[in-house]
Scaffold this motif. Sequence first.
Motif, short mmCIF file in Angstrom:
data_model
loop_
_atom_site.label_atom_id
_atom_site.label_comp_id
_atom_site.label_asym_id
_atom_site.label_seq_id
_atom_site.Cartn_x
_atom_site.Cartn_y
_atom_site.Cartn_z
N ILE A 159 -11.81 -0.29 9.17
CA ILE A 159 -10.64 -1.15 9.35
C ILE A 159 -10.56 -1.67 10.78
CG2 ILE A 159 -8.12 -1.15 9.51
CD1 ILE A 159 -8.82 -1.39 6.71
N ARG A 160 -10.78 -0.78 11.75
CA ARG A 160 -10.59 -1.14 13.15
C ARG A 160 -11.95 -1.28 13.83
NH1 ARG A 160 -6.11 2.72 15.77
NH2 ARG A 160 -6.16 1.06 17.31
N SER A 190 -11.58 -7.42 12.85
CA SER A 190 -11.26 -6.17 12.16
C SER A 190 -11.78 -6.24 10.73
CB SER A 190 -9.75 -5.94 12.14
OG SER A 190 -9.12 -6.88 11.29
N LEU A 247 -10.08 -6.08 8.01
CA LEU A 247 -9.24 -6.98 7.21
C LEU A 247 -9.56 -8.44 7.52
CD1 LEU A 247 -5.77 -5.18 7.35
CD2 LEU A 247 -7.46 -5.11 5.54
N SER A 279 -11.79 4.20 6.50
CA SER A 279 -10.84 4.21 7.62
C SER A 279 -10.24 5.58 7.81
CB SER A 279 -9.72 3.19 7.37
OG SER A 279 -8.76 3.25 8.40
N ARG A 281 -7.30 5.73 9.10
CA ARG A 281 -5.86 5.46 9.01
C ARG A 281 -5.42 5.59 7.56
NH1 ARG A 281 -4.45 0.07 12.22
NH2 ARG A 281 -2.37 0.95 11.97
N ASP A 319 -2.29 4.44 6.49
CA ASP A 319 -1.14 3.56 6.28
C ASP A 319 -1.29 2.85 4.94
OD1 ASP A 319 0.75 1.50 6.29
OD2 ASP A 319 0.76 1.42 8.47
N ARG A 334 0.33 0.52 3.62
CA ARG A 334 0.44 -0.94 3.65
C ARG A 334 -0.89 -1.59 4.00
NH1 ARG A 334 5.45 -0.93 7.65
NH2 ARG A 334 4.18 0.81 8.37
N ILE A 335 -1.65 -0.99 4.91
CA ILE A 335 -2.95 -1.54 5.29
C ILE A 335 -3.93 -1.41 4.13
CG2 ILE A 335 -4.94 -1.19 6.80
CD1 ILE A 335 -3.03 -0.50 9.04
N GLN A 370 -3.10 -3.97 1.58
CA GLN A 370 -3.53 -5.30 2.01
C GLN A 370 -5.03 -5.47 1.81
OE1 GLN A 370 -2.50 -6.21 6.06
NE2 GLN A 370 -3.37 -8.26 5.98
N ALA A 371 -5.80 -4.40 2.07
CA ALA A 371 -7.24 -4.47 1.87
C ALA A 371 -7.58 -4.73 0.42
CB ALA A 371 -7.90 -3.17 2.35
N TYR A 395 -11.72 2.49 -1.50
CA TYR A 395 -11.24 2.95 -0.20
C TYR A 395 -11.69 4.38 0.01
CZ TYR A 395 -7.90 5.09 3.05
OH TYR A 395 -7.33 5.80 4.08
#
Length: 458
Positions: free
Chosen positions: A74-75, A80, A82, A101, A103, A105, A107-108, A111-112, A120
């Motif tokens: 992700i980062r 990035s 996304l 990732s 992370r 979160d 929401r992230i 979104q992905a 994921y």
Amino acid sequence: TPSMSYCPTTGSRLYLTRCDGRTLTLIGDDEPRLLNSLCSILRDKGFEVDGAEDGDAVCQRLRENAYDLVLLDIRMPGKSGLEIMAWLKETGVDAPVIIISGRSDYRIVRQAFKLGACDYLRKPYDVDELIRAVGGKVLERRQARSQATTGWSNSLTVEFFKHTLDHLPDLVFSLDDRKCINYLNHHSESLLGLPTEELIGQPFSQLVHEGDIAKLPLLFGKNEVGEPVTQEIKLKTYHGGIGYLDCDIKVVSPREANTTLTYAKPPPARPPFLGIVRDITEHKRTLALMEFHASHDTLTGLPNRRLFMDRLTLAVSQASRNGQKLAVLFIDLNDFKAVNDTYGHGVGDELLQKVAAGLTHSLREGDTLARYGGDEFTVLLPSLDEKKDAATVARKLLNSLETPFPFEGTDLRVSIGTSIGIAMYPVDGAGAETLVERADMAMYAVKQRKKNDFYFYS
């Protein structure tokens, strides 16, 4: 065998593939050690891998090569994960993406998936889960390509399938025209807890949870007209007793295929059904936990402010439609800061948990208690007949906190006072935000009197 070289610009180690028609996987991660680890693991399993340490390098490689799968952090510097997925969508580059990732979160992650991610994986990743995710997507990609070009009889495809089935942690199976099992790969025993020889010849339905039997006609129905179907179905497991796994099952009908699988008995020339079972139990548990943390307070386990406002908005809509009343209670603990200052934040946190439990026991099943923030709580009382019903509940809440709370392993007992403000729908407001604000105002009227009590907005 893939060759190994160093990137001339970054100096990072990359695993490169020959351009001989093999499946290509691209990994984008800005941590060199993790990138090399991922490449090595997949290389050992027979996958051809390229690597890139930043988002711009990922995009450059996607311009230069046709990849069957992309694993993205992700980062990353540059673009990035996304942003790369958005770029893929804009440019029309066809490459399935698995997000990796550290992370969590929700929401992230959501979104992905909206941008087209097919899976994921969370750092630190589980190696079996990694191989299962990559192998499954590569298998789907190779199958689609081979059917569109050379077909299953091509010798390269034969070797690929044999090699993949030997290493894929997913359960691979095929069924005869009676939907009985006539092939299972080596993963059947570890996943289901039964030897392969006990399952050969058995109806596939015997593996399915009774509550999901009704899903089988949908799973097989479209395949009978040549359409692949993926269905979430619970399968039975026999590890020390009967249990259940949540699985994604994809079934295809390879009617044009000349099968290369080895069967317990001579198979038909074209097996009616070929399927892949992926255990998604842990994946679902992780997503459910992420969703829970996104909508609940981690200390008390109560709904957080966002979930409370969602439920209140829905309750207001229902009350308006049905001509009912409801109440919003705003609860503040008196002098809670003094507890933290005197006994420490550990005692303060435990006290909040005890208060939450005491308040919960005083409410009906359909009521909602939320931690609004800090030492503030809110309560939604839907479907009330009279204003006095809200007063009755407020008294119960006050009474639930009258007795000092004990703390295990110590002689400490802590008392805490409470101020409660109440706003009624529809007389005190027609919207969720208004009702909470006015309940808050009523609570401050109680605080000014410096006593444990409740007060209606007026």
